[in-house]
Design a protein around this motif. Sequence first.
Motif, mmCIF file in Angstrom:
data_model
loop_
_atom_site.group_PDB
_atom_site.id
_atom_site.type_symbol
_atom_site.label_atom_id
_atom_site.label_comp_id
_atom_site.label_asym_id
_atom_site.label_seq_id
_atom_site.Cartn_x
_atom_site.Cartn_y
_atom_site.Cartn_z
ATOM 1 N N GLY A 196 0.837 -1.197 0.000
ATOM 2 C CA GLY A 196 0.000 0.000 0.000
ATOM 3 C C GLY A 196 0.870 1.245 0.000
ATOM 4 O O GLY A 196 1.827 1.337 0.776
ATOM 5 N N PRO A 197 0.590 2.222 -0.846
ATOM 6 C CA PRO A 197 1.425 3.433 -0.909
ATOM 7 C C PRO A 197 1.338 4.256 0.375
ATOM 8 O O PRO A 197 0.312 4.258 1.068
ATOM 9 C CB PRO A 197 0.839 4.208 -2.093
ATOM 10 C CG PRO A 197 -0.565 3.725 -2.203
ATOM 11 C CD PRO A 197 -0.552 2.289 -1.775
ATOM 12 N N VAL A 198 2.415 4.953 0.691
ATOM 13 C CA VAL A 198 2.467 5.805 1.888
ATOM 14 C C VAL A 198 1.643 7.065 1.645
ATOM 15 O O VAL A 198 1.871 7.797 0.684
ATOM 16 C CB VAL A 198 3.921 6.160 2.235
ATOM 17 C CG1 VAL A 198 3.959 7.126 3.413
ATOM 18 C CG2 VAL A 198 4.721 4.896 2.552
ATOM 19 N N VAL A 199 0.686 7.298 2.521
ATOM 20 C CA VAL A 199 -0.157 8.482 2.415
ATOM 21 C C VAL A 199 0.466 9.648 3.174
ATOM 22 O O VAL A 199 0.449 10.795 2.714
ATOM 23 C CB VAL A 199 -1.571 8.187 2.954
ATOM 24 C CG1 VAL A 199 -2.429 9.454 2.941
ATOM 25 C CG2 VAL A 199 -2.224 7.086 2.148
ATOM 26 N N ALA A 200 1.006 9.362 4.370
ATOM 27 C CA ALA A 200 1.594 10.421 5.190
ATOM 28 C C ALA A 200 2.554 9.814 6.198
ATOM 29 O O ALA A 200 2.470 8.630 6.540
ATOM 30 C CB ALA A 200 0.500 11.205 5.908
ATOM 31 N N HIS A 201 3.502 10.628 6.649
ATOM 32 C CA HIS A 201 4.411 10.257 7.725
ATOM 33 C C HIS A 201 3.903 10.895 9.013
ATOM 34 O O HIS A 201 3.890 12.114 9.147
ATOM 35 C CB HIS A 201 5.839 10.735 7.427
ATOM 36 C CG HIS A 201 6.485 10.038 6.278
ATOM 37 N ND1 HIS A 201 7.269 8.915 6.426
ATOM 38 C CD2 HIS A 201 6.454 10.302 4.945
ATOM 39 C CE1 HIS A 201 7.701 8.516 5.240
ATOM 40 N NE2 HIS A 201 7.217 9.342 4.324
ATOM 41 N N GLU A 202 3.453 10.076 9.926
ATOM 42 C CA GLU A 202 2.936 10.562 11.201
ATOM 43 C C GLU A 202 4.029 10.484 12.265
ATOM 44 O O GLU A 202 4.865 9.570 12.250
ATOM 45 C CB GLU A 202 1.727 9.740 11.645
ATOM 46 C CG GLU A 202 0.599 9.688 10.622
ATOM 47 C CD GLU A 202 -0.109 11.025 10.463
ATOM 48 O OE1 GLU A 202 0.195 11.955 11.244
ATOM 49 O OE2 GLU A 202 -0.976 11.151 9.576
ATOM 50 N N PHE A 203 4.009 11.442 13.193
ATOM 51 C CA PHE A 203 5.060 11.518 14.213
ATOM 52 C C PHE A 203 4.465 11.404 15.606
ATOM 53 O O PHE A 203 3.461 12.048 15.925
ATOM 54 C CB PHE A 203 5.819 12.848 14.079
ATOM 55 C CG PHE A 203 6.918 13.022 15.077
ATOM 56 C CD1 PHE A 203 8.087 12.278 15.003
ATOM 57 C CD2 PHE A 203 6.784 13.934 16.125
ATOM 58 C CE1 PHE A 203 9.099 12.429 15.917
ATOM 59 C CE2 PHE A 203 7.799 14.091 17.059
ATOM 60 C CZ PHE A 203 8.961 13.338 16.958
ATOM 61 N N LEU A 204 5.114 10.590 16.438
ATOM 62 C CA LEU A 204 4.728 10.453 17.834
ATOM 63 C C LEU A 204 5.905 10.857 18.706
ATOM 64 O O LEU A 204 7.007 10.310 18.566
ATOM 65 C CB LEU A 204 4.335 9.005 18.147
ATOM 66 C CG LEU A 204 3.129 8.432 17.401
ATOM 67 C CD1 LEU A 204 2.974 6.957 17.734
ATOM 68 C CD2 LEU A 204 1.868 9.201 17.753
ATOM 69 N N GLY A 205 5.690 11.818 19.589
ATOM 70 C CA GLY A 205 6.768 12.258 20.459
ATOM 71 C C GLY A 205 6.658 13.737 20.765
ATOM 72 O O GLY A 205 5.799 14.443 20.224
ATOM 73 N N PRO A 206 7.536 14.254 21.618
ATOM 74 C CA PRO A 206 7.523 15.687 21.952
ATOM 75 C C PRO A 206 7.952 16.534 20.757
ATOM 76 O O PRO A 206 8.534 16.019 19.799
ATOM 77 C CB PRO A 206 8.528 15.786 23.105
ATOM 78 C CG PRO A 206 9.412 14.605 22.953
ATOM 79 C CD PRO A 206 8.570 13.522 22.372
ATOM 80 N N PRO A 207 7.675 17.823 20.791
ATOM 81 C CA PRO A 207 8.045 18.694 19.662
ATOM 82 C C PRO A 207 9.552 18.689 19.404
ATOM 83 O O PRO A 207 10.361 18.623 20.324
ATOM 84 C CB PRO A 207 7.566 20.080 20.113
ATOM 85 C CG PRO A 207 6.534 19.815 21.141
ATOM 86 C CD PRO A 207 6.959 18.563 21.837
ATOM 87 N N VAL A 208 9.913 18.780 18.123
ATOM 88 C CA VAL A 208 11.329 18.792 17.733
ATOM 89 C C VAL A 208 11.803 20.206 17.393
ATOM 90 O O VAL A 208 12.976 20.389 17.058
ATOM 91 C CB VAL A 208 11.575 17.865 16.521
ATOM 92 C CG1 VAL A 208 11.219 16.431 16.864
ATOM 93 C CG2 VAL A 208 10.789 18.347 15.300
ATOM 94 N N LYS A 209 10.935 21.168 17.487
ATOM 95 C CA LYS A 209 11.289 22.530 17.098
ATOM 96 C C LYS A 209 12.502 23.031 17.893
ATOM 97 O O LYS A 209 12.533 22.974 19.117
ATOM 98 C CB LYS A 209 10.105 23.466 17.330
ATOM 99 C CG LYS A 209 10.362 24.903 16.897
ATOM 100 C CD LYS A 209 9.132 25.778 17.071
ATOM 101 C CE LYS A 209 9.408 27.212 16.626
ATOM 102 N NZ LYS A 209 8.208 28.075 16.786
ATOM 103 N N GLY A 210 13.501 23.515 17.157
ATOM 104 C CA GLY A 210 14.704 24.063 17.761
ATOM 105 C C GLY A 210 15.699 23.040 18.266
ATOM 106 O O GLY A 210 16.750 23.412 18.804
ATOM 107 N N LYS A 211 15.419 21.745 18.102
ATOM 108 C CA LYS A 211 16.304 20.695 18.615
ATOM 109 C C LYS A 211 17.135 20.064 17.499
ATOM 110 O O LYS A 211 16.799 20.169 16.315
ATOM 111 C CB LYS A 211 15.490 19.600 19.306
ATOM 112 C CG LYS A 211 14.707 20.065 20.517
ATOM 113 C CD LYS A 211 13.931 18.902 21.118
ATOM 114 C CE LYS A 211 13.101 19.348 22.311
ATOM 115 N NZ LYS A 211 12.297 18.229 22.883
ATOM 116 N N THR A 212 18.214 19.413 17.894
ATOM 117 C CA THR A 212 18.965 18.559 16.973
ATOM 118 C C THR A 212 18.318 17.187 16.990
ATOM 119 O O THR A 212 18.202 16.564 18.052
ATOM 120 C CB THR A 212 20.435 18.445 17.390
ATOM 121 O OG1 THR A 212 21.065 19.722 17.264
ATOM 122 C CG2 THR A 212 21.167 17.444 16.509
#
Length: 394
Positions: free
Chosen positions: A260-276
């Motif tokens: 089945g083709p990938v529709v979307a990449h979903e993310f689970l976890g705290p925000p990554v904004k500003g992080k490495t």
Amino acid sequence: MANQNMCNAAVPIAPLKIAALEGSCGLAQKVNRHILEFRNNGKAGRGCQGNPDSRDDAMDSFLLGVSCPRSETGEAKAAIQESVRGTDLFLLADVTCHSVTYPAWGHVNHLSPDGHFQNLKRVIGACVAAAYRINVMMPFLYEGRQHRRDQRESLDCAIALNELAAMGVSNIITFDAHDPRVENAVPLDGFDNFMPTYPFIRTLFCHGGHPLETDKSRLMAISPDEGSMGRAVYLANHLGVDMGVFYKRRDYSRAIDGRGPVVAHEFLGPPVKGKTALIIDDMIASGESMLDTARELKRREAAKVVICCTFGLFTKGLEKFDEFYHKGYIDCVATTNLNYRPQELLQREWYLEADMSRYVAAIIYAFNHNRPIGKTLGLADKTQRLVPNCRPGT
């Protein structure tokens, strides 16, 4: 640095020999130099003086001359240049090295993983009757991705492990197996799966060109899919940082190339904004999933994206990684030197290499001296000394 006193507190169980198959010679030469250093440092200190019969003391190299010549039809045999009687023999094989060629029927052929594995069995067949013990070190586990059945399929990894065990191999040593549960195929034989976590941490945190901040508010371990969560959790626990995971949402109402083709990449976890964001996986094959993950992280405003994989195969070339580097999607790609890397990869400005030769030498030296591996390597203690402010819970 390996705990040399721990190794030198015992004598070798048998004289050590290392046979490097085609494609593994460069790594084997580095490993040989480190083992000579361990031995010489030990003799200067506690030493192995209680072993007067050991031939190791007089050796200036532990490398065994071995080759697999082929006839004009492509058929091969193993040729050993010296006696291995009574030795503790370690066979080092890189089944991913596609730079090895041979002529057959007027054509130049590249040795495939199947060809490397056949050569490994040939060398075992030439040595098993005389050697005291045979150990196979296969950093990239042959057919490691074919570890389970999804349909009517062969279990090639389990078959290969059983072949090695049936031929008399005592220990099978690998690194970051795609699924370490394949050891269930040989439950009565030695199977060790080592993780390159400490060499990666040492490389990433000690390299001036790509410094990483160890504050958990600035660093995060990322798994590109659910299959690599264990690796990300392991590294996050060592560094005392958070982790997150992507999963692929697929459209199972239709199939493209059997999936089945990938529709979307979903993310689970705290925000990554500003992080490495430190993406962890066992290998880069084509690299598509890694690059998709990197792009998604940048869309979520990650400050830096560092890809960290044990094996850099780059089966579809380096051009896409060049493109993503220049677009700012990735800042650095780090792999080990456990498998073949083309010269053009080593010249890329975005590439970092974690040298595993001393780590491999410590493992071989500990096996040869019959010492506990965990105490010899001391990875947790060394990690905390290297990154002292990265302790769980801080």
